[in-house]
Design an enzyme around this catalytic site. Structure first.
Site, PDB file in Angstrom:
ATOM      1  N   CYS A 143       1.027  -1.306   0.582  1.00 57.62           N
ATOM      2  CA  CYS A 143      -0.436   0.052  -0.149  1.00 57.62           C
ATOM      3  C   CYS A 143       1.099   1.040   0.029  1.00 57.62           C
ATOM      4  CB  CYS A 143      -0.865   0.469   1.232  1.00 57.62           C
ATOM      5  SG  CYS A 143      -0.444  -0.394   2.749  1.00 57.62           S
ATOM      6  N   CYS A 175      -6.833   1.937   6.745  1.00 54.41           N
ATOM      7  CA  CYS A 175      -5.428   1.213   6.390  1.00 54.41           C
ATOM      8  C   CYS A 175      -5.942  -0.092   6.373  1.00 54.41           C
ATOM      9  CB  CYS A 175      -4.138   1.298   5.456  1.00 54.41           C
ATOM     10  SG  CYS A 175      -3.874  -0.015   4.333  1.00 54.41           S
ATOM     11  N   CYS A 215      -9.450 -26.669  24.352  1.00 53.60           N
ATOM     12  CA  CYS A 215      -9.818 -27.735  25.396  1.00 53.60           C
ATOM     13  C   CYS A 215     -10.031 -26.306  27.113  1.00 53.60           C
ATOM     14  CB  CYS A 215      -9.119 -28.638  26.267  1.00 53.60           C
ATOM     15  SG  CYS A 215      -9.646 -29.171  27.883  1.00 53.60           S
ATOM     16  N   HIS A 251     -23.696 -30.262  29.246  1.00 52.11           N
ATOM     17  CA  HIS A 251     -25.025 -29.511  29.636  1.00 52.11           C
ATOM     18  C   HIS A 251     -26.175 -29.735  29.591  1.00 52.11           C
ATOM     19  CE1 HIS A 251     -25.082 -26.698  26.217  1.00 52.11           C
ATOM     20  NE2 HIS A 251     -24.423 -26.352  26.269  1.00 52.11           N
ATOM     21  N   CYS A 296     -36.248   4.607  61.043  1.00 51.12           N
ATOM     22  CA  CYS A 296     -37.950   4.686  60.092  1.00 51.12           C
ATOM     23  C   CYS A 296     -38.350   4.203  59.141  1.00 51.12           C
ATOM     24  CB  CYS A 296     -37.247   6.719  59.829  1.00 51.12           C
ATOM     25  SG  CYS A 296     -39.071   7.341  59.064  1.00 51.12           S
ATOM     26  N   CYS A 311     -44.632   3.657  53.461  1.00 53.09           N
ATOM     27  CA  CYS A 311     -44.773   3.346  54.980  1.00 53.09           C
ATOM     28  C   CYS A 311     -44.078   2.401  54.117  1.00 53.09           C
ATOM     29  CB  CYS A 311     -46.031   3.946  55.675  1.00 53.09           C
ATOM     30  SG  CYS A 311     -46.206   2.174  56.759  1.00 53.09           S
TER      31      CYS A 311
HETATM   32 ZN   LIG Z   1      -1.388   0.981   4.079  1.00 59.89          ZN
HETATM   33 ZN   LIG Z   2     -23.111 -25.732  24.972  1.00 55.76          ZN
HETATM   34 ZN   LIG Z   3     -48.324   2.081  57.456  1.00 53.13          ZN
HETATM   35 ZN   LIG Z   4      -8.064 -31.214  27.670  1.00 49.93          ZN
END
Ligand SMILES: [Zn+2]
Ligand SMILES: [Zn+2]
Ligand SMILES: [Zn+2]
Ligand SMILES: [Zn+2]
Ligand SMILES: [Zn+2]
Ligand SMILES: [Zn+2]
Length: 495
Positions: A143, A175, A215, A251, A296, A311
């Site tokens: 470029c 770029c 993994c 799962h 309170c 309240c």
């Molecule tokens: Zn470039």
């Molecule tokens: Zn999954």
């Molecule tokens: Zn009350």
């Molecule tokens: Zn593993």
């Protein structure tokens, strides 16, 4: 124009392809292997681990082979081939397919944005670097964005070391041209940075390849490969068993999307929800959660758009409190009662969530404690061998703990599934299956934790075997029902 000059290979010293790393341990005959000791919470019988396990060297060798195959056709630098393969997510076939649709290599490379459409040649000689303003020999990419060597070096080092990038764009703003490996290696001389770059290249190879996944095992560093990209159980040689699609613990029956929602909900809510339950109420007007921070009972909503005064005790408006006709302590005051009903709905949602959460966590906790159970069972197995049984004959106990773990894991995830499940007839069947599996699992657990010493060996073996076979059967029924339901699209989830 030629792209095959100044060939610099990243490192050819160890192209030991064909080494597929450690193969998965399979256990088809149901008898645990010796290696089971290190990962004794793993249950392998149903695993059918037909996935491949690859270490760093085999990944690198494989990656180089793919690059070599593409290079043989395109006849361009290896670095350009790697960029192309990266852009095609390491799908060599679709890359070559697109290549053959082009009249020549240059057009293909331009379309793939690997080389710029227009290049103008800059006369050689020294000039001023735009970045550091020193006069020296400048260099750059096709470029023609140029800089001095120290500027390139510090730019690339920064991208590699701090940015963790292996596909690095030209340093000119806007770029998008990627710098091929040969160029990177020309500028970078520090062996540590080169080593990092090589690691990043392999990581990028795994991460962009649809059929590979790291993994998640701690310090494992291997990747698994499958034939088709889909949510499925994969097993690593380190013992990790995980979902290929999302990388979490396997799962089933909950799907990846709901599991993700569930885990997010748990991490957002778990610590706070009990506290919220005890220490906060929702403003009766705008429902924002308000914390009681003093004795309170005259509360003012902290929502500035609301500022409702009420309240804490009866949730009625504060204003009439103190006038003779208002009874804070009378349960049926209509305004306060409506407020309390609304509050109950929101509390009921929280209670519902906590119900599923506690059961989910309960099974998870039991799973963690099963390491202890393996130890108990192991000493029982040794004791049985000194009495009358052979090594093979006592394996039923270990198998029983394996089944127990697997059922706990399944039960754990059934609560995430159930939390989102809309109640209908199918959900009721699911809940019945879940209840049965849970009951049988607790009984198996009871046998293994309490009854080991109270039975004679032959009766014990018969009882434990009958039980774990039945529990396995219940687990299969539940999972089959869930899988069939997913296939027929009968499950309705509230998210
Ligand atoms: Zn470039
Ligand atoms: Zn999954
Ligand atoms: Zn009350
Ligand atoms: Zn593993
Ligand atoms: Zn410079
Ligand atoms: Zn309010």
């Amino acid at each position: 124009m030629s792209y095959s000059d100044d060939e610099i290979n990243i490192d050819d010293s160890d192209t030991d392809q064909g080494d597929i790393g450690d193969e998965c341990i399979s256990d088809d005959d149901g008898i645990a292997l010796e290696s089971h000791d290190q990962n004794n919470s793993e249950y392998r019988e149903n695993a059918a681990p037909d996935n491949e396990v690859l270490n760093h060297d085999s990944l690198e060798a494989e990656m180089k082979k793919a690059i070599g195959d593409v290079q043989a056709v395109l006849q361009v630098k290896t670095g350009v081939c790697r960029i192309l393969l990266h852009k095609y997510k390491w799908n060599k076939e679709s890359l070559l397919e697109r290549f053959y649709e082009h009249p020549d290599t240059t057009t293909f490379l331009i379309d793939a944005q690997v080389i710029p459409r227009h290049t103008q040649t800059v006369p050689p000689g020294e000039s001023e670097c735009d970045i550091c303003c020193m006069v020296s020999g400048l260099s750059g990419l096709a470029c023609n964005h140029r800089a001095c060597t120290p500027c390139w070096r510090s730019y690339l080092t920064n991208k590699i070391v701090d940015g963790g990038q292996s596909e690095i764009e030209c340093m000119a703003a806007n770029c998008k041209l990627l710098i091929e490996d040969e160029k990177v290696m020309l500028y970078i001389k520090d062996p540590d940075v080169i080593a990092s770059y090589r690691r990043l290249i392999v990581a990028s190879y795994v991460e962009t390849n649809r059929l590979l996944k790291w993994c998640p095992g701690v310090d494992c560093g291997k990747a698994v490969r499958v034939g088709h990209c889909e949510p499925r159980l994969v097993v690593c040689s380190c013992g990790s068993r995980f979902c290929f699609s999302c990388g979490n613990d396997w799962h089933e029956p909950v799907n990846c999307r709901l599991l993700k929602l569930w885990m997010k909900k748990c991490s957002d809510d778990s610590e706070t929800s009990n506290w919220i339950n005890a220490n906060t109420k929702e403003c009766p007007k705008c429902m924002i959660t308000i914390e009681k921070d003093g004795g309170c009972n005259h509360m003012t909503c902290k929502n500035t758009a609301c500022r409702f005064e009420f309240c804490w005790m009866c949730l009625g408006p504060w204003e009439p409190h103190g006038s003779s006709w208002y009874n804070c302590n009378r349960f049926d005051d209509s305004v306060a009662k409506t407020a309390r009903d609304a509050q109950e709905v929101s509390r009921a949602n929280l209670q519902r969530y906590l119900f599923y959460y506690n059961r989910y966590m309960g099974h998870q906790q039991s799973l963690r404690l099963e390491g202890k159970l393996y130890a108990t069972v192991k000493s029982k197995m040794e004791q049985m061998q000194t009495l009358s049984m052979s090594w093979i004959e006592v394996q039923f106990l270990r198998k029983a703990v394996d089944v127990l773990s697997e059922c706990r894991r399944t039960l754990m995830f059934t609560y995430a599934f159930a939390f989102y499940l809309k109640r209908d007839n199918n959900a009721i069947i699911f809940e019945t299956n879940q209840k049965d599996l849970e009951m049988e699992t607790e009984q198996l657990s009871g046998f293994l934790e309490r009854d080991l010493d109270n039975e004679n060996l032959v009766t014990l073996k018969q009882k434990v075997q009958d039980k774990y076979r039945y529990v396995e059967h219940r687990r299969k029924i539940l999972l089959d029902h869930c899988a069939e339901g997913a296939e027929q699209d009968i499950w309705v989830f509230n998210e």
